[in-house]
Design an enzyme around this catalytic site. Structure first.
Site, PDB file in Angstrom:
ATOM      1  CG  ASN A   1       5.492  -1.794   5.825  1.00 56.87           C
ATOM      2  OD1 ASN A   1       5.889  -1.198   4.883  1.00 56.87           O
ATOM      3  ND2 ASN A   1       4.528  -1.394   6.617  1.00 56.87           N
TER       4      ASN A   1
ATOM      5  CG  ASP B   1       4.648  -4.547   9.217  1.00 50.14           C
ATOM      6  OD1 ASP B   1       3.946  -5.555   9.743  1.00 50.14           O
ATOM      7  OD2 ASP B   1       4.099  -3.438   8.842  1.00 50.14           O
TER       8      ASP B   1
ATOM      9  CB  THR C   1       4.236   3.574  11.257  1.00 47.38           C
ATOM     10  OG1 THR C   1       3.499   4.379  11.810  1.00 47.38           O
ATOM     11  CG2 THR C   1       3.178   2.874  10.375  1.00 47.38           C
TER      12      THR C   1
ATOM     13  CB  SER D   1      -0.908   0.008   1.066  1.00 48.97           C
ATOM     14  OG  SER D   1      -1.526  -0.982   1.264  1.00 48.97           O
TER      15      SER D   1
ATOM     16  CG  ASP E   1       6.527   6.596  12.216  1.00 50.97           C
ATOM     17  OD1 ASP E   1       5.273   6.055  12.684  1.00 50.97           O
ATOM     18  OD2 ASP E   1       6.436   7.027  10.955  1.00 50.97           O
TER      19      ASP E   1
ATOM     20  N   GLY F   1       2.244  -1.051   3.798  1.00 42.05           N
ATOM     21  CA  GLY F   1       1.382  -2.325   3.610  1.00 42.05           C
ATOM     22  C   GLY F   1       2.073  -3.120   4.330  1.00 42.05           C
TER      23      GLY F   1
ATOM     24  CE  LYS G   1      17.838   6.518  10.128  1.00 40.57           C
ATOM     25  NZ  LYS G   1      18.677   5.643   9.464  1.00 40.57           N
TER      26      LYS G   1
HETATM   27  O1  RIB Z   1       2.055  -2.221   9.954  1.00 45.19           O
HETATM   28  C1  RIB Z   1       1.964  -0.968   9.410  1.00 45.19           C
HETATM   29  C2  RIB Z   1       1.378  -0.767   8.102  1.00 45.19           C
HETATM   30  O2  RIB Z   1      -0.197  -1.039   8.360  1.00 45.19           O
HETATM   31  C3  RIB Z   1       1.513   0.639   7.622  1.00 45.19           C
HETATM   32  O3  RIB Z   1       2.606   0.705   6.841  1.00 45.19           O
HETATM   33  C4  RIB Z   1       0.277   0.817   6.774  1.00 45.19           C
HETATM   34  O4  RIB Z   1       0.363   0.442   5.639  1.00 45.19           O
HETATM   35  C5  RIB Z   1      -0.842  -0.330   7.513  1.00 45.19           C
HETATM   36  O5  RIB Z   1      -1.064  -1.271   6.547  1.00 45.19           O
END
Ligand code: RIB
Length: 293
Positions: A43, A242, A238, A11, A236, A39, A275
């Protein structure tokens, strides 16, 4: 070099940074906006490739600019894209992320990730058969996760199922997976009626519950263990999960035992959060070794 197949989502992350998270009906002014590749599947593929594995991504993007950017990003990171298809009936998946006070909230619009069907996965069977381990998450159709769990069982290929975002799973799919890595919220949805202790005891060396900056908890057959994470200043978070999943898969496929694979995964995740962006801080193998010394 270990061989990994990642079956999952690709994504574009549309990330707003804001001091305040809006409540329902409220408008706030944000500080910045960026689009970065993301995504969960993509990732994990990028993280595993940076950590030194040979990685095949099995997924779909739309025939648009986001899709092209994602394909270029895979290639720049050494992820093999023979089984990434550009579809014309759906646009590339997007994740709409608000980063506020060190935490994120995300809405995912799956788009082309819905084209990752069991029939689509069958086209990549040659790569799957060569894999040391397969990774899968839940931003693709549910029936695909069920199908891949059966396929991996039949082929005796270890399957790491990262059950995110949260949804219920068939009992057979849980049984078929070799490793399952929910966070605490996902675990309580998957194993309703069981305490965390009971879940862990029921699935020794298989159920690995991530607890964010606390670490990861599992049962080693004799007792429950917490592998603590590395304390760092997070910019961050996020993509930290993953990176953790990819690190665990890479370490296992290189022959490390569960405990040391979890330590490797925790270290990779702790570097990734320093980062901006899901993939921005994912470490290379050299950076991991540097950190280790
Ligand atoms: O796990 C993080 C991801 O979850 C993000 O990059 C975003 O795309 C969501 O799907």
């Amino acid at each position: 070099m270990s061989k990994i197949c990642v079956i999952g989502s690709s994504s574009m992350d549309l990330v707003v940074t804001s001091r305040k998270r809006p409540k329902a009906g409220e408008t706030v002014l944000g500080e910045s906006f960026e689009t970065v590749p993301g995504g969960k599947g993509a990732n994990q593929a990028v993280a595993a490739a940076r950590l030194g594995a040979e990685v095949w991504m099995i997924g779909c993007v739309g025939d648009d600019q986001y899709g092209k950017t994602i394909l270029n990003n895979f290639q720049a990171n050494g992820v093999l894209t023979d089984y990434v298809e550009t579809v014309t009936h759906q646009t590339t998946g997007t994740a709409h992320i608000v980063l506020s006070n060190g935490d994120n909230s995300i809405i995912v619009v799956k788009g082309a990730n819905d084209a990752v069907t069991p029939q689509f996965v069958q086209k990549a069977i040659a790569a799957i058969k060569r894999a040391d381990i397969v990774l899968i998450q839940q931003e693709i159709p549910e029936e695909t996760v069920d199908y891949v769990s059966e396929l991996c069982k039949e082929l005796s290929i270890p399957l790491l199922l990262n059950p995110a975002p949260a949804r219920l799973l068939r009992k057979e799919t849980i049984e078929n997976a070799t490793y399952i890595t929910p966070n605490e919220h996902e675990a309580s949805l998957l194993f309703q009626g069981l305490s965390q202790k009971e879940m862990l005891r029921r699935y020794p060396e298989k159920l690995l519950i991530t607890e964010g900056k606390n670490g990861v908890r599992y049962h080693n057959g004799a007792e429950e263990k917490l592998i603590p994470s590395f304390p760092v200043k997070a910019v961050d978070t996020t993509g930290a999960g993953d990176t953790f999943n990819a690190g665990f898969a890479v370490a296992l496929s290189e022959g490390q035992n569960i405990k040391s694979a979890l330590q490797f995964a925790n270290r990779a995740a702790s570097l990734s959060v320093q980062k901006f962006g899901a993939q921005g801080g994912m470490p290379t193998r050299e950076e991991m070794e540097c950190e280790h010394s």
